[in-house]
Design a protein around this motif. Structure first.
Motif, PDB file in Angstrom:
ATOM      1  N   UNK A  21      -6.301  10.798  -6.879  1.00 30.05           N
ATOM      2  CA  UNK A  21      -4.881  10.854  -6.550  1.00 30.05           C
ATOM      3  C   UNK A  21      -4.691  11.188  -5.071  1.00 30.05           C
ATOM      4  N   UNK A  22      -5.414  12.180  -4.583  1.00 30.11           N
ATOM      5  CA  UNK A  22      -5.303  12.549  -3.167  1.00 30.11           C
ATOM      6  C   UNK A  22      -5.749  11.396  -2.275  1.00 30.11           C
ATOM      7  N   UNK A  23      -6.836  10.735  -2.652  1.00 26.68           N
ATOM      8  CA  UNK A  23      -7.320   9.589  -1.879  1.00 26.68           C
ATOM      9  C   UNK A  23      -6.245   8.506  -1.808  1.00 26.68           C
ATOM     10  N   UNK A  24      -5.620   8.219  -2.949  1.00 30.17           N
ATOM     11  CA  UNK A  24      -4.576   7.192  -2.993  1.00 30.17           C
ATOM     12  C   UNK A  24      -3.405   7.555  -2.098  1.00 30.17           C
ATOM     13  N   UNK A  25      -2.947   8.810  -2.187  1.00 31.45           N
ATOM     14  CA  UNK A  25      -1.815   9.239  -1.366  1.00 31.45           C
ATOM     15  C   UNK A  25      -2.158   9.215   0.117  1.00 31.45           C
ATOM     16  N   UNK A  26      -3.339   9.702   0.480  1.00 29.69           N
ATOM     17  CA  UNK A  26      -3.715   9.749   1.900  1.00 29.69           C
ATOM     18  C   UNK A  26      -3.782   8.338   2.485  1.00 29.69           C
ATOM     19  N   UNK A  27      -4.441   7.416   1.772  1.00 32.59           N
ATOM     20  CA  UNK A  27      -4.554   6.044   2.262  1.00 32.59           C
ATOM     21  C   UNK A  27      -3.178   5.399   2.348  1.00 32.59           C
ATOM     22  N   UNK A  28      -2.341   5.602   1.326  1.00 26.35           N
ATOM     23  CA  UNK A  28      -1.017   4.987   1.314  1.00 26.35           C
ATOM     24  C   UNK A  28      -0.119   5.513   2.417  1.00 26.35           C
ATOM     25  N   UNK A  29      -0.062   6.835   2.574  1.00 21.53           N
ATOM     26  CA  UNK A  29       0.831   7.426   3.578  1.00 21.53           C
ATOM     27  C   UNK A  29       0.330   7.154   4.994  1.00 21.53           C
ATOM     28  N   UNK A  30      -0.960   7.372   5.222  1.00 23.00           N
ATOM     29  CA  UNK A  30      -1.512   7.125   6.559  1.00 23.00           C
ATOM     30  C   UNK A  30      -1.452   5.632   6.898  1.00 23.00           C
TER      31      UNK A  30
END
Length: 312
Positions: free
Chosen positions: A31-40
């Motif tokens: 979940x954190x990986x998905x959010x970081x990639x999406x937001x960044x």
């Protein structure tokens, strides 16, 4: 809260993955990986387009709108998803839940509208390339963005107030990690027909109509491409649509999958339904920046220049 059979709930209880609570420390990693990639990724797309005047063209301006709407979806779901998987905090107050529902659906409606606008952009670029920039002028693109934003806000505006006016019974447990209208509408014990009818009209007039018009746009694109005499010209014309076609598939395939599971597999394992719902909201914001960075040379060069400027 439960002094009477009907009440206005102080809070709702959100659901993570029932039965997998012991795995939350590991589940939080993807979940954190998905959010970081999406937001960044979407932030970088917006930054590159803003800083490069050569990218102030219709296709890239629509891409900026897509990145903005996906950032909105990610920011709307982020607080509750991370609070559940990081801290086990699954309570959300009634007003915050309505606000989250409003934000998620508004940005999703805007995202669908932007994908439609991008398909029209591709059709104009292929059908009439010489007049492309004169048809899709900056004022028209800006007007399209404002219209899509206002449409999503106005369509969703009545739903929180209709929900707030309904009496609720003793059940206040939602079936997702965030607040969705389809979840909330199951809880009131009053007449929910106005909410259901309005919700159906919104879905039909946005996601349903947008997807139909996208299909029509690609039928026209295919017809136009087949009329191009040279094989190289046909290949180049279709190649300009690859990124957008991928974005459409990434957006609509999970949405259709969620709808089919809810309609025909009501007794499926809850974790399956929750996983598909999370894929529908979290994966497109992660994949689209990757797709456009990989397939579009100008975006890729802009990212390289941005990183080189920061390095030196």
């Amino acid at each position: 809260m439960f002094n009477s059979s009907q009440f206005t709930p102080e809070y709702f209880l959100l659901t993570g993955f029932p039965g997998l609570e012991a795995w939350y420390p590991w589940l939080i990693l993807p979940f954190c990986f998905t959010y970081v990639i999406g937001i960044v990724g979407n932030t970088l797309i917006l930054t590159v387009i803003r800083k490069n005047s050569s990218l102030h063209q219709p296709m890239f301006l629509f891409l900026a709108m897509l990145a903005f709407s996906e950032l909105g979806v990610s920011a709307s779901t982020l607080p509750t998803v991370l609070s559940i998987f990081l801290f086990g905090a699954n309570k959300i107050c009634f007003e915050a839940c309505l606000l989250q529902m409003f934000s998620i659906h508004s940005f999703s409606i805007m995202e669908s509208g932007v994908l439609l606008a991008m398909s029209v952009d591709r059709f104009v670029a292929i059908y009439n390339p010489l007049r492309y920039t004169t048809i899709l002028t900056l004022p028209r693109i800006a007007g399209t963005g404002v219209t899509l934003g206002l449409k999503s806000l106005l369509l969703m505006f009545p739903l929180p107030f209709l929900l707030k006016s309904l009496p609720f019974c003793s059940h206040n447990v939602l079936s997702h990690s965030y607040c969705l209208h389809s979840d909330l509408i199951q809880l009131p014990c009053g007449d929910t027909r106005p909410n259901s009818i309005l919700g159906l009209c919104i879905v039909t007039s946005t996601f349903g109509l947008d997807s139909l018009l996208i299909v029509v746009s690609y039928v026209l694109i295919l017809y136009t491409v087949l009329n191009i005499t040279s094989g190289e010209g046909r290949r180049k014309a279709l190649n300009t649509c690859v990124s957008h076609m991928c974005a459409v598939l990434v957006y609509y395939v999970p949405m259709i999958s969620v709808a089919l599971v809810h309609r025909f597999m009501k007794h499926a394992v809850p974790a399956v339904r929750l996983l598909l719902a999370n894929i529908y909201l979290l994966v497109p914001p992660m994949l689209n920046p990757i797709i456009y960075s990989a397939k579009n040379r100008q975006i890729r060069q802009g990212l390289i220049q941005l990183f080189l400027q920061r390095k030196y």
